[in-house]
Design a protein around this motif. Structure first.
Motif, PDB file in Angstrom:
ATOM      1  N   ASP A 241      45.383  65.818  55.770  1.00 45.19           N
ATOM      2  CA  ASP A 241      46.068  64.966  56.729  1.00 45.19           C
ATOM      3  C   ASP A 241      46.705  63.806  55.982  1.00 45.19           C
ATOM      4  OD1 ASP A 241      47.012  63.959  59.110  1.00 45.19           O
ATOM      5  OD2 ASP A 241      45.056  63.299  59.861  1.00 45.19           O
ATOM      6  N   SER A 242      47.777  63.293  56.554  1.00 45.82           N
ATOM      7  CA  SER A 242      48.414  62.091  56.008  1.00 45.82           C
ATOM      8  C   SER A 242      49.115  61.401  57.157  1.00 45.82           C
ATOM      9  CB  SER A 242      49.427  62.453  54.909  1.00 45.82           C
ATOM     10  OG  SER A 242      50.486  63.232  55.444  1.00 45.82           O
ATOM     11  N   GLY A 243      49.297  60.103  57.007  1.00 43.52           N
ATOM     12  CA  GLY A 243      49.993  59.387  58.058  1.00 43.52           C
ATOM     13  C   GLY A 243      50.122  57.919  57.738  1.00 43.52           C
ATOM     14  N   TYR A 244      50.903  57.243  58.562  1.00 41.10           N
ATOM     15  CA  TYR A 244      51.135  55.811  58.406  1.00 41.10           C
ATOM     16  C   TYR A 244      50.271  55.061  59.416  1.00 41.10           C
ATOM     17  CZ  TYR A 244      55.134  56.826  55.448  1.00 41.10           C
ATOM     18  OH  TYR A 244      55.935  57.249  54.419  1.00 41.10           O
ATOM     19  N   TYR A 245      49.553  54.068  58.915  1.00 37.90           N
ATOM     20  CA  TYR A 245      48.640  53.305  59.761  1.00 37.90           C
ATOM     21  C   TYR A 245      48.879  51.808  59.608  1.00 37.90           C
ATOM     22  CZ  TYR A 245      46.109  57.669  60.320  1.00 37.90           C
ATOM     23  OH  TYR A 245      45.772  58.953  60.626  1.00 37.90           O
ATOM     24  N   LYS A 246      48.556  51.071  60.673  1.00 39.09           N
ATOM     25  CA  LYS A 246      48.611  49.609  60.603  1.00 39.09           C
ATOM     26  C   LYS A 246      47.662  49.148  59.500  1.00 39.09           C
ATOM     27  CE  LYS A 246      49.605  48.970  65.476  1.00 39.09           C
ATOM     28  NZ  LYS A 246      49.005  48.734  66.783  1.00 39.09           N
ATOM     29  N   PHE A 247      47.916  47.952  58.963  1.00 37.60           N
ATOM     30  CA  PHE A 247      47.130  47.454  57.839  1.00 37.60           C
ATOM     31  C   PHE A 247      45.621  47.551  58.077  1.00 37.60           C
ATOM     32  CE2 PHE A 247      44.663  44.018  55.960  1.00 37.60           C
ATOM     33  CZ  PHE A 247      44.772  44.352  54.624  1.00 37.60           C
ATOM     34  N   HIS A 248      45.149  46.986  59.203  1.00 41.13           N
ATOM     35  CA  HIS A 248      43.695  46.960  59.409  1.00 41.13           C
ATOM     36  C   HIS A 248      43.106  48.366  59.570  1.00 41.13           C
ATOM     37  CE1 HIS A 248      45.162  46.805  63.587  1.00 41.13           C
ATOM     38  NE2 HIS A 248      44.039  47.433  63.885  1.00 41.13           N
ATOM     39  N   GLU A 249      43.892  49.293  60.128  1.00 38.08           N
ATOM     40  CA  GLU A 249      43.424  50.677  60.257  1.00 38.08           C
ATOM     41  C   GLU A 249      43.317  51.329  58.880  1.00 38.08           C
ATOM     42  OE1 GLU A 249      45.486  51.730  64.572  1.00 38.08           O
ATOM     43  OE2 GLU A 249      46.645  52.018  62.738  1.00 38.08           O
ATOM     44  N   ALA A 250      44.383  51.193  58.094  1.00 36.26           N
ATOM     45  CA  ALA A 250      44.403  51.784  56.748  1.00 36.26           C
ATOM     46  C   ALA A 250      43.282  51.198  55.897  1.00 36.26           C
ATOM     47  CB  ALA A 250      45.760  51.546  56.086  1.00 36.26           C
ATOM     48  N   TYR A 251      43.104  49.888  56.005  1.00 34.00           N
ATOM     49  CA  TYR A 251      42.076  49.193  55.223  1.00 34.00           C
ATOM     50  C   TYR A 251      40.690  49.778  55.521  1.00 34.00           C
ATOM     51  CZ  TYR A 251      39.426  45.390  53.102  1.00 34.00           C
ATOM     52  OH  TYR A 251      38.567  44.667  52.316  1.00 34.00           O
ATOM     53  N   HIS A 252      40.398  49.986  56.797  1.00 33.96           N
ATOM     54  CA  HIS A 252      39.077  50.495  57.175  1.00 33.96           C
ATOM     55  C   HIS A 252      38.933  51.992  56.911  1.00 33.96           C
ATOM     56  CE1 HIS A 252      37.485  46.748  58.523  1.00 33.96           C
ATOM     57  NE2 HIS A 252      38.570  46.534  59.222  1.00 33.96           N
ATOM     58  N   LEU A 253      40.049  52.710  56.911  1.00 36.41           N
ATOM     59  CA  LEU A 253      39.992  54.139  56.605  1.00 36.41           C
ATOM     60  C   LEU A 253      39.699  54.391  55.125  1.00 36.41           C
ATOM     61  CD1 LEU A 253      43.028  55.636  58.577  1.00 36.41           C
ATOM     62  CD2 LEU A 253      40.613  56.180  58.951  1.00 36.41           C
ATOM     63  N   LEU A 254      40.277  53.560  54.251  1.00 37.15           N
ATOM     64  CA  LEU A 254      40.156  53.809  52.809  1.00 37.15           C
ATOM     65  C   LEU A 254      38.702  53.851  52.358  1.00 37.15           C
ATOM     66  CD1 LEU A 254      43.072  51.727  51.246  1.00 37.15           C
ATOM     67  CD2 LEU A 254      42.925  54.210  51.462  1.00 37.15           C
TER      68      LEU A 254
END
Length: 150
Positions: free
Chosen positions: A106-119
């Motif tokens: 999977d790949s996608g574009y996320y808002k900063f706080h979402e991406a930060y917590h996903l990493l």
């Protein structure tokens, strides 16, 4: 000990960050930023752009160098010391296609706080934070999206 160098990108489009989800043999590997190994004769910028393209299908442009993260891990044969050089990049659409051969599902574009917590990795979270702050500064100065900073 083996020393290895990789390069990658924090790719942003309309304020959202591109991340990849890796799943190997149905085992959770986590969300990561696109990156990969420098090939012989390749410049770091070329590696970063090539790896982003291979892993996500995204043709991004480099805006600026963000910095380096370092970590080590063990393989059955040896310990690997890895340096990763990161670039802030700009995409021109929300398009992305995860590279199945590398077990990205999977790949996608996320808002900063979402991406930060996903990493998954803290060093990637630090790079994301640094890159996103650069992005915000450029945006505030009306430089994001223009080619003035090359």
């Amino acid at each position: 000990m083996i020393e290895a160098t990789s390069c990658g990108g924090v790719v942003i489009f309309r304020g959202k960050i591109l991340v990849l989800y890796k799943n190997y043999k149905n085992k959770y590997e986590g969300w990561v930023l696109p990156k990969g190994t420098v090939e012989a004769g390749e410049e770091y910028k070329e590696t970063a752009l090539r790896e982003v393209k291979e892993e996500t299908g995204v043709s991004a442009s480099i805006i600026k160098y963000i910095g380096k993260s370092q970590y080590s891990f063990n393989t059955p044969q040896d310990m690997v010391e890895k340096d990763v050089h990161w670039y802030l990049m700009m995409a021109d659409s929300y398009y992305s296609k995860p590279q199945r051969e590398e077990y990205f599902i999977d790949s996608g574009y996320y808002k900063f706080h979402e991406a930060y917590h996903l990493l998954k990795f803290s060093n990637e979270k630090q790079i994301l934070e640094k890159a996103y702050n650069e992005y915000l500064d450029l945006k505030k100065s009306n430089l994001w999206g223009s080619k003035k900073y090359f």
